[in-house]
Design a protein around this motif. Structure first.
Motif, PDB file in Angstrom:
ATOM      1  N   THR A 101      11.203   2.003   0.277  1.00 15.21           N
ATOM      2  CA  THR A 101      10.983   0.698  -0.105  1.00 15.21           C
ATOM      3  C   THR A 101      12.069  -0.304   0.016  1.00 15.21           C
ATOM      4  O   THR A 101      13.179   0.379   0.512  1.00 15.21           O
ATOM      5  N   THR A 141       8.516  -1.342   4.910  1.00 15.51           N
ATOM      6  CA  THR A 141       8.579  -1.099   3.428  1.00 15.51           C
ATOM      7  C   THR A 141       8.318  -2.587   2.710  1.00 15.51           C
ATOM      8  O   THR A 141       7.655  -2.381   1.712  1.00 15.51           O
ATOM      9  N   ALA A 145       5.224  -3.183   0.357  1.00 19.01           N
ATOM     10  CA  ALA A 145       5.616  -3.585  -1.151  1.00 19.01           C
ATOM     11  C   ALA A 145       4.847  -4.876  -1.693  1.00 19.01           C
ATOM     12  O   ALA A 145       4.387  -4.917  -2.778  1.00 19.01           O
ATOM     13  N   LEU A 248       2.812   3.550  -0.854  1.00 17.09           N
ATOM     14  CA  LEU A 248       4.211   3.733  -0.557  1.00 17.09           C
ATOM     15  C   LEU A 248       4.288   5.129  -0.062  1.00 17.09           C
ATOM     16  O   LEU A 248       5.391   5.537   0.695  1.00 17.09           O
TER      17      LEU A 248
END
Length: 286
Positions: A101, A141, A145, A248
């Protein structure tokens, strides 16, 4: 190109969120509330996406002294990928999974579960770490997110609307009041629409990250073996948590049921393994 895709994704999901607010809450007030939610969600996912994802899974930071082998593995692969050393975290669960992330390589983190560290061999775990670092290299990422955070907000809004209908909702519509038909459509279609949009970014990026991991480690088979073991583990010990964050993960957090593959955020594991084995063959031939 990835930054353009992130902006496009953010715009589409934000428009969906505002539209839902308009048609369910009604009138100008609904638009204002939708814009406010979208703005807060976008800013939050941009600046705090890593903290939100890590906190959602109760991830704990790891020092070099506490986990020297894991830390050294991430450090070596990050240097090979020519990116800054990301933060290293461990999730306190025996379910086997991992994710990366952060909004960019300078603000990134890699998280693995206790279960995946105990289950995989060193080469397999290295393949998983390389996969997550590939997501960071490709700036996936941030996109993941943003998608997870806004999709979560859409699902949360739909859930709140459901509660309002159960506890005191009205079937009548005033001029600027909520539309009962839109309410029902939102409850059914909004979370599905958010998921479908996520599918457009998740599956292709997983293939790209698998290929990136194979290039980093030079061992496609190790990652292929890890993926097969992770899928088998997910069936026995699914990972709990907010489903909005499933894109993720390196592996879908819950076992697939009938027809759920149509809405899976991840490609079929068999297809991922097949592509990795083809990469191994290409390396051997070269």
């Amino acid at each position: 190109m990835n930054q353009f895709k992130t902006l496009a994704l953010l715009s589409v999901l934000s428009a969906l969120l505002i539209s839902i607010s308009y048609y369910t809450i009604g009138g100008t007030g609904g638009v204002i509330i939708g814009v406010a939610i979208a703005a807060m969600t976008n800013l939050g996912s941009w600046f705090y996406s890593d903290k939100i994802a890590l906190a959602a899974h109760q991830a704990q930071p790891v020092s070099k002294e506490a986990e020297p082998a894991l830390y050294a593995m991430v450090e070596k692969l990050a240097a090979k990928a020519d990116i800054p050393m990301p933060g290293v975290y461990i999730l306190p669960t025996q379910s086997a999974n991992a994710f990366a992330t952060g909004r960019d390589p300078e603000h990134a983190a890699v998280a693995v579960t206790q279960g995946i560290m105990a289950m995989l061999s060193r080469d397999e775990l290295e393949g998983v770490i390389a996969h997550e670092l590939s997501h960071i290299m490709n700036r996936d990422t941030l996109t993941q997110a943003v998608a997870a955070t806004i999709a979560g907000a859409i699902s949360f809004l739909a859930q709140m609307l459901q509660y309002s209908m159960w506890f005191g909702g009205s079937n009548s519509r005033e001029d600027n009041g909520p539309n009962p038909i839109a309410l029902m459509a939102t409850l059914i279609l909004a979370p599905m629409a958010a998921t479908v949009i996520q599918l457009g970014i998740s599956r292709t990026r997983e293939f790209a990250a698998d290929a990136g991991a194979a290039q980093l480690t030079g061992n496609p088979r190790a990652l292929a073996n890890a993926l097969q073991r992770l899928e088998a583990s997910a069936k026995k010990m699914p990972m709990t948590g907010n489903p909005a964050y499933e894109p993720l993960m390196i592996m879908h957090a819950v076992p697939k049921q009938m027809f759920s593959g149509l809405f899976s955020t991840h490609p079929a594991t068999d297809l991922r393994v097949e592509r990795l084995m083809a990469l191994e063959q290409e390396v051997a031939t070269a």
